[in-house]
Design an enzyme around this catalytic site. Sequence first.
Site, PDB file in Angstrom:
ATOM      1  N   ASP A   1       0.812  -1.225   0.000  1.00 33.38           N
ATOM      2  CA  ASP A   1       0.000   0.000   0.000  1.00 33.38           C
ATOM      3  C   ASP A   1       0.844   1.273   0.000  1.00 33.38           C
ATOM      4  O   ASP A   1       0.433   2.301   0.538  1.00 33.38           O
ATOM      5  CB  ASP A   1      -0.965   0.036   1.211  1.00 33.38           C
ATOM      6  CG  ASP A   1      -1.787  -1.221   1.309  1.00 33.38           C
ATOM      7  OD1 ASP A   1      -2.261  -1.679   0.259  1.00 33.38           O
ATOM      8  OD2 ASP A   1      -1.943  -1.744   2.428  1.00 33.38           O
TER       9      ASP A   1
ATOM     10  N   LYS B   1       2.125   2.317  -5.097  1.00 33.14           N
ATOM     11  CA  LYS B   1       2.838   1.853  -6.299  1.00 33.14           C
ATOM     12  C   LYS B   1       2.066   2.150  -7.575  1.00 33.14           C
ATOM     13  O   LYS B   1       2.646   2.496  -8.602  1.00 33.14           O
ATOM     14  CB  LYS B   1       3.092   0.330  -6.216  1.00 33.14           C
ATOM     15  CG  LYS B   1       4.047  -0.066  -5.120  1.00 33.14           C
ATOM     16  CD  LYS B   1       4.221  -1.561  -5.060  1.00 33.14           C
ATOM     17  CE  LYS B   1       3.029  -2.291  -4.485  1.00 33.14           C
ATOM     18  NZ  LYS B   1       2.718  -2.025  -3.089  1.00 33.14           N
TER      19      LYS B   1
ATOM     20  N   GLY C   1      -4.196  -4.073  -4.445  1.00 35.73           N
ATOM     21  CA  GLY C   1      -5.181  -3.047  -4.777  1.00 35.73           C
ATOM     22  C   GLY C   1      -4.424  -1.797  -5.168  1.00 35.73           C
ATOM     23  O   GLY C   1      -3.983  -1.049  -4.308  1.00 35.73           O
ATOM     24  N   HIS C   2      -4.224  -1.604  -6.462  1.00 35.17           N
ATOM     25  CA  HIS C   2      -3.424  -0.469  -6.924  1.00 35.17           C
ATOM     26  C   HIS C   2      -4.343   0.669  -7.368  1.00 35.17           C
ATOM     27  O   HIS C   2      -5.063   0.548  -8.344  1.00 35.17           O
ATOM     28  CB  HIS C   2      -2.490  -0.913  -8.055  1.00 35.17           C
ATOM     29  CG  HIS C   2      -1.428  -1.856  -7.589  1.00 35.17           C
ATOM     30  ND1 HIS C   2      -0.611  -2.563  -8.425  1.00 35.17           N
ATOM     31  CD2 HIS C   2      -1.053  -2.200  -6.329  1.00 35.17           C
ATOM     32  CE1 HIS C   2       0.221  -3.300  -7.701  1.00 35.17           C
ATOM     33  NE2 HIS C   2      -0.038  -3.099  -6.448  1.00 35.17           N
TER      34      HIS C   2
ATOM     35  N   GLN D   1       2.103  -5.818  -3.264  1.00 31.55           N
ATOM     36  CA  GLN D   1       2.424  -5.930  -1.830  1.00 31.55           C
ATOM     37  C   GLN D   1       3.758  -5.223  -1.544  1.00 31.55           C
ATOM     38  O   GLN D   1       4.122  -4.326  -2.278  1.00 31.55           O
ATOM     39  CB  GLN D   1       2.451  -7.403  -1.360  1.00 31.55           C
ATOM     40  CG  GLN D   1       1.081  -8.076  -1.341  1.00 31.55           C
ATOM     41  CD  GLN D   1       0.673  -8.640  -2.673  1.00 31.55           C
ATOM     42  OE1 GLN D   1       1.442  -9.301  -3.354  1.00 31.55           O
ATOM     43  NE2 GLN D   1      -0.556  -8.377  -3.081  1.00 31.55           N
TER      44      GLN D   1
HETATM   45  P1  IMP Z   1      -2.830 -12.690   1.496  1.00 30.18           P
HETATM   46  O1  IMP Z   1      -1.851 -12.105   0.543  1.00 30.18           O
HETATM   47  O2  IMP Z   1      -4.259 -12.403   1.137  1.00 30.18           O
HETATM   48  O3  IMP Z   1      -2.574 -14.141   1.760  1.00 30.18           O
HETATM   49  O4  IMP Z   1      -2.621 -11.950   2.915  1.00 30.18           O
HETATM   50  C1  IMP Z   1      -1.431 -12.105   3.684  1.00 30.18           C
HETATM   51  C2  IMP Z   1      -1.044 -10.789   4.359  1.00 30.18           C
HETATM   52  O5  IMP Z   1      -0.607  -9.866   3.363  1.00 30.18           O
HETATM   53  C3  IMP Z   1      -2.189 -10.100   5.106  1.00 30.18           C
HETATM   54  O6  IMP Z   1      -1.640  -9.435   6.237  1.00 30.18           O
HETATM   55  C4  IMP Z   1      -2.683  -9.075   4.118  1.00 30.18           C
HETATM   56  O7  IMP Z   1      -3.313  -7.978   4.743  1.00 30.18           O
HETATM   57  C5  IMP Z   1      -1.374  -8.667   3.460  1.00 30.18           C
HETATM   58  N1  IMP Z   1      -1.551  -8.172   2.090  1.00 30.18           N
HETATM   59  C6  IMP Z   1      -1.814  -8.902   0.985  1.00 30.18           C
HETATM   60  N2  IMP Z   1      -1.888  -8.112  -0.091  1.00 30.18           N
HETATM   61  C7  IMP Z   1      -1.666  -6.865   0.337  1.00 30.18           C
HETATM   62  C8  IMP Z   1      -1.576  -5.604  -0.327  1.00 30.18           C
HETATM   63  O8  IMP Z   1      -1.712  -5.473  -1.551  1.00 30.18           O
HETATM   64  N3  IMP Z   1      -1.310  -4.536   0.471  1.00 30.18           N
HETATM   65  C9  IMP Z   1      -1.110  -4.646   1.807  1.00 30.18           C
HETATM   66  N4  IMP Z   1      -1.172  -5.798   2.462  1.00 30.18           N
HETATM   67  C10 IMP Z   1      -1.443  -6.903   1.735  1.00 30.18           C
END
Ligand code: IMP
Length: 419
Positions: free
Chosen positions: A12, A15, A39-40, A218
């Site tokens: 977040d 990017k 989520g971009h 991420q």
């Molecule tokens: P997952 O990727 O859905 O398996 O989530 C694993 C961890 O990564 C959790 O703490 C999510 O909140 C975090 N996470 C996954 N994608 C994002 C992102 O795009 N931005 C911020 N945190 C993320």
Amino acid sequence: MISAIIGAQWGDEGKGKIVDLLSKDAKIVARFQGGANAGHTVYYNNQKIVLHQIPSGILRDNCECILGNGMVVDPIGLVDEIKMVESYGVKCMDNIHIATNAHIVTPIHKEIDLASEKASNNKIGTTGRGIGPTYVDKYDRNGLRASELGDESYIITHLQKKLDKSIKMGLIEASKEQDIKQMFPNFISACQQIHKHVSDVFRLLHESKGNILIEGAQGTLLDIDHGTYPYVTSSNASSAGIGTGLGFPMNKVDSIIGIFKAYTTRVGKGPFPTELFDNYGKTIRDVGKEYGATTGRERRCGWFDGVAAKYTCLANGFTDIALTKLDVLDGFDSIKVCTHYEINGEQTSSFSKLINQLDLVKPIYERIDGWDSPTAGVTNYCELPENAKIYIDYLSRLMNTKISIISTGPGRNEIIKIN
Ligand code: IMP
């Protein structure tokens, strides 16, 4: 020119906007890991668009968008996303390319993700998009791949086997079987719709004569190997993932740009040494609109963590830094930057040494004066207030890396480029 954009904190970092900016001159924008958990947020004709799987280059004319083999692609989500983007007048017929060897997220994976979070005593706070379970199948050599999307009867057999096995293993409750089966027709229809986008992206990348932009999702501290395990995502979100996630060697990448917010945020569970529980944290969340772009969850907010930042610079080999959301700190009387962690009475600036004990560390801060006029919307470095320049310079020296882009607002043009 081949550049990579990498999240340098816990995701977040903004990017999407930087990719959108740099994709102006790119022939290809390619994602190499993750999936619809990202989520971009980008602004297009002053309208906010949130992209989850399609690379942000889609908003530029004549830009080819690659979903690399390291991604886990959700067909239902992708069909919806294509429709959403097209509703803004953006064309995505011929310019979305999915690697044949990318893995596919099915409704079963999403159900397993949700069920395992619900049942766990040690919740990760996943996005519920089925990311982890899909990568489990990939590494278990049981996954469904994009190359198989055109074969309906294969997909049906695969889904049935996967569902039976998941129920047998207790990953899904037997009572859910019929509900999940009802999702199959919609899933198969989505597979058929996106099948036409599956192609040999390896060749496309390697034969390209134009600029390529590689878009991370991420952030490095969520990297499965180098992040704050187990509170991480299931892929290599750091630059290390580029080689495997695209089949593209790092010695071809000219610049690796690390994206940092001017402060720190995190969604989901896990340690966060500089997290703020006071009014400063609340102000950052309110002014920075710090709510998850994918799940809408409140983001946890805190000061800039220089110890973690130095580590992510080393892990990624950043050649440049883009500092985002500087304007959110407008109006603060003072700003803090964490320079060391203290544990058992001793101070250290080594993140890797304490990565498994971050819950126990006390952040040691340097205090920097805030600035008295706004940075919001400033597009020229010289016009920034003096104290904002001091803050930027301080961060740059701390990370030993030049800050060459500063974002001063959500709009496409609210940006400072420093040569
Ligand atoms: P997952 O990727 O859905 O398996 O989530 C694993 C961890 O990564 C959790 O703490 C999510 O909140 C975090 N996470 C996954 N994608 C994002 C992102 O795009 N931005 C911020 N945190 C993320």
